[in-house]
Design a protein around this motif. Sequence first.
Motif, mmCIF file in Angstrom:
data_model
loop_
_atom_site.group_PDB
_atom_site.id
_atom_site.type_symbol
_atom_site.label_atom_id
_atom_site.label_comp_id
_atom_site.label_asym_id
_atom_site.label_seq_id
_atom_site.Cartn_x
_atom_site.Cartn_y
_atom_site.Cartn_z
ATOM 1 N N VAL A 1 4.771 -7.360 9.801
ATOM 2 C CA VAL A 1 5.986 -8.218 9.256
ATOM 3 C C VAL A 1 6.779 -8.626 10.508
ATOM 4 C CG1 VAL A 1 5.817 -7.601 6.933
ATOM 5 C CG2 VAL A 1 7.538 -6.427 8.540
ATOM 6 N N TYR B 1 18.472 2.082 10.334
ATOM 7 C CA TYR B 1 18.150 1.850 8.817
ATOM 8 C C TYR B 1 19.111 1.359 8.365
ATOM 9 C CZ TYR B 1 15.811 3.061 4.483
ATOM 10 O OH TYR B 1 15.358 2.879 3.237
ATOM 11 N N ALA C 1 0.723 -1.068 -0.031
ATOM 12 C CA ALA C 1 -0.005 -0.192 -0.183
ATOM 13 C C ALA C 1 0.891 1.206 0.010
ATOM 14 C CB ALA C 1 -1.041 -0.156 1.175
#
Length: 228
Positions: free
Chosen positions: A41, A133, A7
């Motif tokens: 997830v 990240y 999405a």
Amino acid sequence: MIVTGAAGGIGRAIVEALGSADCAVAACDAPGTDAPFSFDVRDRAAVKDNVAKAISGLGGCDSVVANAGIVDTIHRAERFSEDEWRKDLETNLYGAFFVVQAAFDGLGQSGDGRVVLISSVGAEVGSPGQVAYGASKAGMVGMGRTLASEWASQGIRCNVVMPGFIATPKVLAMPAEVQDGAKTAIPLGRFGTTEELAGAVSFLLSPAAAYITGTVLRVDGGFGLLLR
Ligand code: NAP
């Protein structure tokens, strides 16, 4: 085909590209999104359950695109909290692993399994403020190469796509001076489009890439080359 983060800015373009190539796609995203399969997830049990349902609905699974990811936390490394570190690692790295692991049997049974992991140039460039990240996206490269060598005997190819700046709504919401600064480091002088990123993913999933596994495909307009 299973696509996570479907999405989001890049995920939607991947689903559209695969759909226009007549691929059957199970679009997955976070709870609360409009994706047909919605799960976190990071939740391994939910991943197993939903991937099994997706494979059953599709009648098999020849491909997985592990695209779900976050870059919510920007802090200097010394101030990164354990919770924030875990959230980035668990979403971007653990989440991708849980999804491809849950699809392993289906991928192997297809006889031509394909995995694409969506990493980031952040894996390589060392962006200040993005220690978790960067670590998670670099981890995806090691994971992808390992899966490529381990799962080749099951007929499964695995490649990593490393996007640079892609013109998603979130990237285009960055302050204009940040966007302009980023473009000065991109030889092609512009952000990539989501369609261009989806095109690279489609290529790696296609028969044209049948002899490509364990590679990292940078889709970044040459980001960083000017600085080397
Ligand atoms: P996006 O628009 O934020 O899409 C990411 C999608 O992942 C969202 O729909 C998000 O849902 C979902 N997601 C986040 N956490 C999740 C979780 N725990 N479980 C399930 N789904 C979850 O970002 P994007 O720009 O399209 O990025 C897609 C991928 O490309 C990411 O892995 C990103 O790191 C990578 N990437 C993007 C760029 C870029 O320039 N855009 C550059 C390099 C790499 P919610 O919105 O509900 O959280």
